[in-house]
Design an enzyme around this catalytic site. Structure first.
Site, PDB file in Angstrom:
ATOM      1  N   ASP A 321      35.311  36.203  41.627  1.00 47.35           N
ATOM      2  CA  ASP A 321      35.354  35.436  43.174  1.00 47.35           C
ATOM      3  C   ASP A 321      34.282  36.128  43.952  1.00 47.35           C
ATOM      4  OD1 ASP A 321      36.557  33.939  45.465  1.00 47.35           O
ATOM      5  OD2 ASP A 321      36.987  35.703  45.725  1.00 47.35           O
ATOM      6  N   ASP A 523      40.828  38.108  44.560  1.00 46.71           N
ATOM      7  CA  ASP A 523      41.639  38.422  45.230  1.00 46.71           C
ATOM      8  C   ASP A 523      42.396  37.394  46.266  1.00 46.71           C
ATOM      9  OD1 ASP A 523      39.711  37.641  46.837  1.00 46.71           O
ATOM     10  OD2 ASP A 523      40.183  39.193  48.656  1.00 46.71           O
ATOM     11  N   ASP A 527      42.558  32.301  44.400  1.00 48.04           N
ATOM     12  CA  ASP A 527      41.752  32.443  42.559  1.00 48.04           C
ATOM     13  C   ASP A 527      43.313  33.062  41.659  1.00 48.04           C
ATOM     14  OD1 ASP A 527      39.933  32.931  43.738  1.00 48.04           O
ATOM     15  OD2 ASP A 527      39.988  34.855  44.246  1.00 48.04           O
TER      16      ASP A 527
END
Length: 641
Positions: A321, A523, A527
């Site tokens: 990410d 995080d 996600d």
């Protein structure tokens, strides 16, 4: 066979009752009993080894029998059960208790390393507001349960509230924080006709939203189902000893039968069964995993899934990410540029800008002021401050009217954004920056560019992963230019932009279907499905987003991810240690079998020799506690220098 299961449920439930504390107590009592049996075997009316047989051996025998009868499932415990019964039949109680103790110790280690966290889905659903402000005829509102809102009804969302439904803005303008869904670090301006999603945070103006997707069709609820389905789709690692159980059982019985046919001695036959028990085979994997987890903990990783490191050793791709993972997750001023030839320099314009934003509650405004203070910029006191939701701010600084905002705000003020071309707007946008325009007394004056800067360790981490043969890829909800800029700065060759949670999960599924195991590093809530679906999920910031941590197999509890390459290298070292353990234990088994057939070993000495191998396996695994990758050693040497 399945119909027989209910018959055994009361017995299996009784043996399973008590949990970890009961298992630990049983192992301790059994160890004490075996010690007494070994030291003073003839001084007691009943051999104390029976305590170990009952506490540690009985659950093994019952479990193996139930699995065989109800499912015809041959496990490693079946051979142990045969050896236990055979040892008891010829009066070798100490050997039976010793084998049972070692097997239960291995099972306890394994159980402790495969604990799973399942609270993530519940926390995800809790992000959706439980109530909504339903707008009635005449403009009045009524508080209702969010799940009772029907399609095409209108709800009102005040500043600071979460949007309860997916829909279209019909009245008002504002900025919303969609990071929970997309990972986009910058607030998104919304006006009439724009779509908003449930779970996004309304930051400033009051808006009214016509519901299009409600209840279980909302964005947050759909994400919860993604997390659940992702967990179900992840392959589980089967206990190594159980993979080979059928062959182990067949080999042991054949060897025992052969020993009896050759020698005619039942004791030798039972000794073969005892030394053939897969004690060290059972310990080979969990002891190495426990030691590797201890090493990972010292380097800032919380390993939640027992077999996560085993899975990590086989990954071929690392999907990152962007916001909060590769980057710091907070906007920073990249540059303040005054239009050449104007009455402001870059420095003096920065002062005016900081003064204009000094009372702003917008995240970008706060970032501008924070960066100005760190740079030592003088911040003048503003007057007549006015915030325009979804646009920007208008304020008087040092006697001049200053406007700071987006392109829409400037167009509504009659200014054309091309007037700012000489301030380098296009170059900033190509770098993926968020650009705000500055006007003083109605004239184009300059621009400020904000970006989400890379973490200090991101470039080194990406380079180290490439060196390990793991290909990084960037998956982000940001727009294409921001994604391209972040990938270029980090040294990542492949990226996908504008990814929603389902897009990230679909990418992971497609790569793993093609035989490319993926580790997902993220995080945020957005996600979570990909973290759960990937071969291994790693959450950055163990004290940050709870859902990401719950969905992941591993959490980084220290700031950043500088030790990620060490973790991958550690997982591969762990697998090599496991293979060495297995090779050694199987070699020792075959040697012990030969000695048992030659009557060099009896059941007791055979168990002792066999379990010495288990001790050596544990010692070899413990070396992982202090193991350092080459990069970690180099970093330590640099620090010492």
């Amino acid at each position: 066979m399945e119909s027989l299961k209910p018959l055994f449920e009361p017995l299996t439930n009784l043996l399973d009752r008590g949990g970890v504390r009961k298992d630990v107590a049983s192992i301790i009592l059994s160890a004490i009993a075996l010690l007494c049996s070994f030291l003073v075997p003839d001084d007691m009316p009943i051999d104390p080894a029976w305590i170990a047989i009952i506490l540690c051996g009985l659950p093994i025998v019952v479990g193996a029998f139930v699995a065989l009868v109800t499912e015809f499932d041959v496990k490693a415990d079946l051979l142990v059960s045969i050896a236990l019964v055979a040892s008891i039949a010829i009066g070798q109680y100490f050997a039976a208790g010793e084998v049972a103790l070692i097997m239960q110790l291995g099972a306890l280690l394994e159980e402790r390393t495969v604990a799973r966290a399942q609270r993530g889905i519940e926390r995800l659903v809790e992000l959706t507001p439980r109530t909504a402000r339903l707008v009635l005829e005449g403009g009045e509102e009524r508080i209702v349960e969010a799940e009772d809102v029907e399609r095409l009804q209108v709800v009102r969302v005040l500043p600071g509230e979460y949007v309860p439904v997916d829909g279209i803005v019909t009245k008002g303008c504002t900025s919303v924080d969609e990071s929970v869904l997309t990972g986009e670090s910058m607030p998104i301006d919304k006006q009439e006709g724009d779509e908003v999603s449930s779970g996004s945070l309304n930051q400033f103006g009051t808006i009214e939203v016509r519901a299009l997707r409600v209840g279980e069709d909302g964005s947050i609820q759909r994400m919860a189902r993604l997390v659940q389905s992702a967990d179900a789709g992840k392959a589980k690692i089967v206990r190594l000893a159980d993979r080979w159980a059928t062959w182990i059982v067949v080999g042991a019985l054949t060897a025992a039968a052969g020993a009896y046919l050759i020698t005619g001695d039942i004791v030798r036959s039972v000794t073969v069964l005892v030394v053939f028990c897969p004690c060290s085979l059972v310990l080979a994997t969990p002891t190495a995993i426990v030691a590797a987890i201890g090493n990972a903990t010292k380097h800032g990783f919380l390993v939640k899934e027992g077999d996560a490191l085993e899975r990590l050793s086989g990954v071929k791709e690392a999907a990152f990410d962007k916001t909060g993972t590769l980057t710091k997750g907070t906007p920073e001023v990249l540059g303040v540029v005054a239009i050449p030839g104007g009455r402001f320099t870059d420095e003096s314009l920065y002062e005016v800008l900081a003064g204009a934003e000094s009372r702003s509650e917008h995240p970008l405004g706060k970032a501008i002021v924070a960066c100005a203070r760190r740079a030592g910029t003088i911040i003048p006191e503003p007057a007549e401050f006015r915030m325009i939701p979804g646009r920007g701010v208008e304020v008087r600084v040092s006697g001049s009217k200053v406007s700071v905002g987006n392109a829409r705000m400037m167009q509504e003020a009659g200014l054309v954004t091309e007037e700012w071309r000489d301030a380098g707007v296009e170059a900033f946008e190509q770098e993926g920056c968020t650009v705000s325009y500055i006007a003083v007394e109605g004239e184009a004056t300059g621009v400020v560019a904000l970006t989400d800067a890379l973490r200090d360790e991101s470039v080194e981490t990406v380079r180290a992963l490439y060196a390990l043969g793991v290909s990084p890829v960037l998956l982000t909800g940001d727009h294409v230019e921001a994604a391209r800029a972040a990938a270029r700065q980090a040294g990542i060759r492949t990226f996908l932009a504008s990814c929603r949670p389902e897009d990230k999960m679909a990418y992971v599924e497609s790569r793993e279907s093609a035989g490319r195991a993926v580790v997902m590093i993220g995080d945020g809530v957005n996600d979570a499905p990909a973290l759960r679906r990937a071969q291994v999920g790693i959450a950055v910031g163990g004290v940050g987003n709870d859902l990401a941590v719950e969905a992941a197999d591993i959490a980084i509890v220290k700031e950043g991810m500088g030790q990620l390459a060490h973790l991958v290298a550690l997982s591969r070292r762990m697998m090599r240690t496991i293979k060495v353990n297995l090779t050694f234990s199987m070699t020792l088994n075959f040697v012990a079998i030969a000695l048992a057939i030659l009557a060099v070993l009896d059941p007791v000495t055979g168990a002792l020799v066999h379990n010495c191998g288990s001790v050596l396996v544990i010692v070899n695994s413990s070396l992982l506690l202090r193991w350092k990758s080459s990069r970690s050693k180099a970093r330590s040497a640099d620090a010492a220098a």
